[in-house]
Design a protein around this motif. Structure first.
Motif, short mmCIF file in Angstrom:
data_model
loop_
_atom_site.label_atom_id
_atom_site.label_comp_id
_atom_site.label_asym_id
_atom_site.label_seq_id
_atom_site.Cartn_x
_atom_site.Cartn_y
_atom_site.Cartn_z
N VAL A 137 0.85 -1.20 0.00
CA VAL A 137 0.00 0.00 0.00
C VAL A 137 0.88 1.25 0.00
N TRP A 138 1.88 1.29 0.88
CA TRP A 138 2.79 2.45 0.93
C TRP A 138 3.47 2.66 -0.42
N THR A 139 3.92 1.55 -1.02
CA THR A 139 4.63 1.64 -2.30
C THR A 139 3.71 2.18 -3.39
N GLU A 140 2.49 1.67 -3.40
CA GLU A 140 1.53 2.09 -4.42
C GLU A 140 1.15 3.56 -4.24
N ARG A 141 0.93 3.98 -2.99
CA ARG A 141 0.59 5.39 -2.75
C ARG A 141 1.75 6.30 -3.13
N TYR A 142 2.97 5.88 -2.78
CA TYR A 142 4.15 6.68 -3.12
C TYR A 142 4.23 6.86 -4.63
N ARG A 143 4.07 5.73 -5.34
CA ARG A 143 4.18 5.75 -6.80
C ARG A 143 3.11 6.68 -7.39
N GLU A 144 1.88 6.54 -6.93
CA GLU A 144 0.79 7.30 -7.53
C GLU A 144 0.88 8.79 -7.17
N LEU A 145 1.17 9.08 -5.92
CA LEU A 145 1.16 10.49 -5.50
C LEU A 145 2.35 11.26 -6.07
N THR A 146 3.51 10.60 -6.19
CA THR A 146 4.66 11.32 -6.76
C THR A 146 4.40 11.65 -8.23
N ALA A 147 3.48 10.91 -8.88
CA ALA A 147 3.19 11.16 -10.30
C ALA A 147 2.18 12.29 -10.49
N ARG A 148 1.55 12.75 -9.40
CA ARG A 148 0.53 13.81 -9.53
C ARG A 148 1.17 15.14 -9.85
N ARG A 149 0.48 15.90 -10.67
CA ARG A 149 0.97 17.22 -11.04
C ARG A 149 1.04 18.11 -9.80
N GLY A 150 2.13 18.82 -9.65
CA GLY A 150 2.26 19.76 -8.55
C GLY A 150 2.80 19.16 -7.26
N ILE A 151 2.89 17.83 -7.18
CA ILE A 151 3.38 17.20 -5.95
C ILE A 151 4.90 17.05 -6.04
N LYS A 152 5.59 17.55 -5.00
CA LYS A 152 7.05 17.53 -5.03
C LYS A 152 7.64 16.50 -4.05
N TYR A 153 6.86 16.17 -3.02
CA TYR A 153 7.43 15.25 -2.03
C TYR A 153 6.31 14.46 -1.36
N VAL A 154 6.48 13.16 -1.28
CA VAL A 154 5.48 12.30 -0.63
C VAL A 154 6.07 11.78 0.67
N PHE A 155 5.43 12.15 1.75
CA PHE A 155 5.96 11.86 3.08
C PHE A 155 5.04 10.86 3.78
N ILE A 156 5.57 9.67 4.03
CA ILE A 156 4.84 8.62 4.74
C ILE A 156 5.27 8.69 6.20
N PHE A 157 4.30 8.78 7.10
CA PHE A 157 4.68 8.90 8.51
C PHE A 157 3.59 8.34 9.42
N HIS A 172 -3.19 3.25 12.46
CA HIS A 172 -3.19 3.98 11.19
C HIS A 172 -1.96 4.88 11.10
N GLY A 173 -1.66 5.28 9.89
CA GLY A 173 -0.60 6.25 9.65
C GLY A 173 -1.11 7.27 8.66
N GLN A 174 -0.21 8.12 8.19
CA GLN A 174 -0.64 9.18 7.29
C GLN A 174 0.34 9.35 6.14
N ILE A 175 -0.14 10.01 5.11
CA ILE A 175 0.72 10.40 4.00
C ILE A 175 0.41 11.85 3.67
N TYR A 176 1.43 12.69 3.65
CA TYR A 176 1.28 14.06 3.17
C TYR A 176 2.02 14.16 1.84
N ALA A 177 1.30 14.64 0.82
CA ALA A 177 1.93 14.90 -0.48
C ALA A 177 2.07 16.41 -0.60
N TYR A 178 3.30 16.89 -0.44
CA TYR A 178 3.55 18.34 -0.38
C TYR A 178 3.83 18.92 -1.77
N PRO A 179 3.42 20.17 -1.97
CA PRO A 179 3.76 20.84 -3.24
C PRO A 179 5.15 21.47 -3.20
#
Ligand SMILES: [Zn+2]
Ligand SMILES: [Zn+2]
Ligand SMILES: [Zn+2]
Length: 338
Positions: A137-157, A172-179
């Motif tokens: 799940v983490w790998t898939e979210r990282y892959r998908e979110l880093t491909a989004r326009r405007g996203i510069k960093y995907v932080f899993i924490f 549970h944990g969280q993911i922030y996709a920062y611009p």
């Protein structure tokens, strides 16, 4: 484990929910919770040269609900939760109380990763199959979110424990996709000119041996020489790998298994569930061959019932004071590993 089948659901307020693996649909009469109105901005601090996220709706957040009202549990006929399913394995949904929203001027994304549909337990107690699924799940979210326009960093924490502001106990944990690339990973990435510094640190720790907790299956866990927190532990890939998708599934499983061993040792340390922050540092969205995947754990207890506070020196001057020796912390944690 084969790649998890994902089912996508869009809630009436437009937020996405992803269910991984088998699930049982929501009971009849399911009513999705809706995102409250809020003000989302990012503001620039020119003196510190850093962004501050403004999320002025979060005061309405669910705060330590009764077990029966848990918003991360499966939905029941009389209780609609964030998860439109009566049973599930793992789920990700867009946070209803985010720190950023996808539209300007905030321009980021906040997701919640629900590790299991079982309310009790923690990352430390996840069974092996759930842990393996979480790696995917983490790998898939990282892959998908880093491909989004405007996203510069995907932080899993993960924030764990009421002492670090956790408002829900369900694992549970969280993911922030920062611009933007946040300052901590940006600083680390800036230190790699002339070879990977993380590779060098891992080599040095393995040579010194004194602070190493785990050296197995391509994963090294150690208390860093310059730990800021008592019992801080870093878990790194021994080989140079920029991000989760650059690691084979078996390597990802080994990484999470090592992380879990560390969290289990934490819970034994003072015989209480250790409150901690877990940060995963990997490549920014614009792939950096210099990034070296690693995880940092900051446990916030320095002794039984004693919290390590971020006080004047840490917060106002940026200088941490650690009242433990990394070498002694490593000895103690090593003796608690299973
Ligand atoms: Zn729950
Ligand atoms: Zn490296
Ligand atoms: Zn780091």
């Amino acid at each position: 484990m084969p790649r998890a089948v994902r089912t996508d659901i869009v809630q009436p307020d437009g937020r996405h929910v992803y269910l991984y693996g088998d699930f049982e649909p929501a009971p009849a009469g399911y009513r999705a919770p809706a995102m409250p109105n809020g003000v989302y901005q990012r503001r620039w601090n020119p003196l510190r040269r850093e962004w501050v996220l403004v999320a002025a709706s979060r005061q309405a957040r669910t705060f330590l609900p009764e077990r029966a009202d848990c918003p991360l549990c499966p939905s029941r006929p009389e209780h609609s939760t964030e998860i439109p399913a009566a049973r599930f394995q793992a789920a990700v949904f867009e946070n209803r109380f985010p720190a950023m929203v996808p539209w300007p001027p905030a321009g980021g994304l906040c997701e919640v990763v629900v590790y299991t549909d079982e309310h009790d337990g923690s990352f430390a107690t996840l069974p092996a199959d759930r842990l393996d699924r979480l790696a995917e799940v983490w790998t898939e979210r990282y892959r998908e979110l880093t491909a989004r326009r405007g996203i510069k960093y995907v932080f899993i924490f993960e924030n764990r424990g009421e002492q670090v502001g956790v408002t829900l106990h369900h694992p549970h944990g969280q993911i922030y996709a920062y611009p933007f690339v946040p300052p901590v990973p940006a600083t680390e990435l800036g230190r790699h000119a002339g070879g990977c510094l993380q590779c060098e640190l891992v080599r040095d720790e393995l040579t010194a041996r004194r602070r190493v907790l785990i050296n197995e299956a391509g994963i090294v866990a150690y208390v860093p020489e310059s730990a800021r927190w008592p019992y801080e532990v870093h878990v790194a890939m021994r080989a140079h790998r920029p991000a989760l998708p650059d690691v084979l599934p078996a390597g990802r499983r080994a990484l999470l298994a090592a992380m879990q061993r560390v969290t289990r040792a934490y819970d034994r340390l003072f015989d209480v569930p250790m409150p901690y922050m877990m940060s995963m540092h990997q490549s920014p969205a614009q792939a950096s061959p210099q990034a070296h995947l690693h995880v940092e754990f900051y446990p916030i207890l320095r002794d039984r019932g004693k919290l390590k506070y971020l006080a004047g020196s840490e917060t106002g001057a940026g200088v941490f004071i650690n009242d433990t020796l990394a070498e002694e912390s490593a000895d103690r944690l090593r003796s608690l590993l299973e």
